[in-house]
Design a protein around this motif. Sequence first.
Motif, PDB file in Angstrom:
ATOM      1  N   SER A  31      51.994  96.879  45.488  1.00 47.67           N
ATOM      2  CA  SER A  31      52.912  97.886  44.938  1.00 47.67           C
ATOM      3  C   SER A  31      52.425  99.320  45.138  1.00 47.67           C
ATOM      4  CB  SER A  31      53.160  97.614  43.447  1.00 47.67           C
ATOM      5  OG  SER A  31      51.943  97.615  42.728  1.00 47.67           O
ATOM      6  N   ARG A  32      51.112  99.560  45.026  1.00 46.02           N
ATOM      7  CA  ARG A  32      50.600 100.930  45.191  1.00 46.02           C
ATOM      8  C   ARG A  32      50.871 101.456  46.598  1.00 46.02           C
ATOM      9  NH1 ARG A  32      46.300 100.909  48.427  1.00 46.02           N
ATOM     10  NH2 ARG A  32      45.132  98.957  48.661  1.00 46.02           N
ATOM     11  N   LEU A  33      50.850 100.543  47.586  1.00 50.14           N
ATOM     12  CA  LEU A  33      51.043 100.960  48.979  1.00 50.14           C
ATOM     13  C   LEU A  33      52.456 101.473  49.215  1.00 50.14           C
ATOM     14  CD1 LEU A  33      49.127  98.025  50.663  1.00 50.14           C
ATOM     15  CD2 LEU A  33      48.460 100.440  50.741  1.00 50.14           C
ATOM     16  N   PHE A  34      53.440 100.898  48.504  1.00 55.33           N
ATOM     17  CA  PHE A  34      54.820 101.353  48.653  1.00 55.33           C
ATOM     18  C   PHE A  34      54.937 102.846  48.336  1.00 55.33           C
ATOM     19  CE2 PHE A  34      55.636  96.826  48.501  1.00 55.33           C
ATOM     20  CZ  PHE A  34      56.762  96.672  49.295  1.00 55.33           C
ATOM     21  N   GLN A  35      54.374 103.250  47.206  1.00 52.37           N
ATOM     22  CA  GLN A  35      54.475 104.650  46.801  1.00 52.37           C
ATOM     23  C   GLN A  35      53.777 105.562  47.791  1.00 52.37           C
ATOM     24  OE1 GLN A  35      56.298 105.847  43.952  1.00 52.37           O
ATOM     25  NE2 GLN A  35      56.065 107.585  45.353  1.00 52.37           N
ATOM     26  N   LYS A  43      59.354  83.368  52.444  1.00 51.12           N
ATOM     27  CA  LYS A  43      60.082  84.621  52.644  1.00 51.12           C
ATOM     28  C   LYS A  43      59.739  85.563  51.508  1.00 51.12           C
ATOM     29  CE  LYS A  43      64.174  82.569  54.849  1.00 51.12           C
ATOM     30  NZ  LYS A  43      65.660  82.449  54.787  1.00 51.12           N
ATOM     31  N   CYS A  44      59.821  86.860  51.805  1.00 51.06           N
ATOM     32  CA  CYS A  44      59.520  87.844  50.770  1.00 51.06           C
ATOM     33  C   CYS A  44      60.274  89.134  51.065  1.00 51.06           C
ATOM     34  CB  CYS A  44      58.014  88.109  50.734  1.00 51.06           C
ATOM     35  SG  CYS A  44      57.506  89.319  49.501  1.00 51.06           S
ATOM     36  N   ILE A  45      60.999  89.609  50.068  1.00 50.17           N
ATOM     37  CA  ILE A  45      61.670  90.910  50.136  1.00 50.17           C
ATOM     38  C   ILE A  45      61.200  91.710  48.940  1.00 50.17           C
ATOM     39  CG2 ILE A  45      63.865  92.139  50.165  1.00 50.17           C
ATOM     40  CD1 ILE A  45      65.148  89.669  51.367  1.00 50.17           C
ATOM     41  N   GLU A  46      60.614  92.892  49.201  1.00 51.14           N
ATOM     42  CA  GLU A  46      59.992  93.645  48.127  1.00 51.14           C
ATOM     43  C   GLU A  46      60.254  95.137  48.225  1.00 51.14           C
ATOM     44  OE1 GLU A  46      55.997  91.202  46.843  1.00 51.14           O
ATOM     45  OE2 GLU A  46      55.804  92.626  48.506  1.00 51.14           O
ATOM     46  N   SER A  47      60.160  95.787  47.078  1.00 54.03           N
ATOM     47  CA  SER A  47      60.101  97.245  46.963  1.00 54.03           C
ATOM     48  C   SER A  47      58.985  97.549  45.964  1.00 54.03           C
ATOM     49  CB  SER A  47      61.432  97.808  46.453  1.00 54.03           C
ATOM     50  OG  SER A  47      61.621  97.460  45.084  1.00 54.03           O
ATOM     51  N   LYS A  48      58.772  98.808  45.684  1.00 54.86           N
ATOM     52  CA  LYS A  48      57.757  99.136  44.676  1.00 54.86           C
ATOM     53  C   LYS A  48      58.191  98.680  43.292  1.00 54.86           C
ATOM     54  CE  LYS A  48      59.552 103.818  43.934  1.00 54.86           C
ATOM     55  NZ  LYS A  48      59.290 105.262  44.138  1.00 54.86           N
ATOM     56  N   GLU A  49      59.493  98.451  43.117  1.00 58.57           N
ATOM     57  CA  GLU A  49      60.020  98.071  41.806  1.00 58.57           C
ATOM     58  C   GLU A  49      59.916  96.566  41.546  1.00 58.57           C
ATOM     59  OE1 GLU A  49      60.816 100.278  39.721  1.00 58.57           O
ATOM     60  OE2 GLU A  49      60.903 102.038  41.020  1.00 58.57           O
ATOM     61  N   GLY A  50      60.007  95.751  42.584  1.00 59.23           N
ATOM     62  CA  GLY A  50      60.025  94.324  42.338  1.00 59.23           C
ATOM     63  C   GLY A  50      59.971  93.505  43.600  1.00 59.23           C
ATOM     64  N   SER A  51      60.053  92.178  43.418  1.00 66.80           N
ATOM     65  CA  SER A  51      59.858  91.258  44.533  1.00 66.80           C
ATOM     66  C   SER A  51      60.745  90.042  44.406  1.00 66.80           C
ATOM     67  CB  SER A  51      58.385  90.821  44.584  1.00 66.80           C
ATOM     68  OG  SER A  51      58.165  89.825  45.539  1.00 66.80           O
TER      69      SER A  51
END
Length: 295
Positions: A25-29, A280-288
Amino acid sequence: MTANHQQVVYKQVVAEQQQSHDTRSRLFQEIEDAIGRPLVTYFTSFNFQVMIDDHDANMLEGVLQDLDLSSGLALMISTPGGNGLAAERIINVCRNYSGTGEYQAIVPGKAKSAGTVICLGASKILMGRSAELGPIDPQWSTQDSTMAFSLPNLVEGYDELFASAVVETGRLEPYLQQLSHYDAREIKQFRSLIDLSEDIAVRALKSGMMKDATHKDICTRMKLFLDPKATKTHGRAINPATARDCGLTIEEVDPKDDIWGKLYELYVRTDNYVSTSAAKCIESKEGSFAVGAPI
């Protein structure tokens, strides 16, 4: 060391082992700060037998609904491919949710087949120097075969065999025997699927990276992607320089840039996750959203 600190350390170790969302998650930001738009990752496993399908578009939509996309969207993608119609749906989801009406694709590793189609719908594609796109000719395989066949090659083989039989003045048995392995209804369906694959790609490019080009011009530029004769095999890599020569808007990310280190770390971490714990994985900094690995 306090008991509370021991518990925190233990949770961190477990999260690292399982490659949980918290480890990424930190990498997204950090990446979003660098590229100036929200980032979403879309990975399907190269290790498990899964493919791009309609459910992925639904999962992606669920992730995008929770984001402020007024400044656009970046989609990091890693996949061996899948269904072309599902790829078209994903293009439409990304464009419709983006506040700018477009999205950027990021390919640190491989986005092959239908994954390449998703990239063709982007306004530009950011690629690592060793990253790969691939041909988009539709494939066909049977349950009793591990080999996938290119539909253009299958149809061409049928046409050549049929044409030879028509002009044959001697024995027809060898031709009839070979033609008996084909079903005319399947050949007609194969032709439709070939046309569909081309139409999806051309429409995506015509409304994006190649807005001013005609259908014919796009097909000519994109021959390397559309015609299996050009690459010899469906798995052949199309590198950033070659993709750019075809007319795609490609931005190579310098390995020495700080942003590459973050992109590559996120890529490696997520690729590990879909190679071990999920398919499979779809993610954002908010969730997964993740789909478990097949048993």
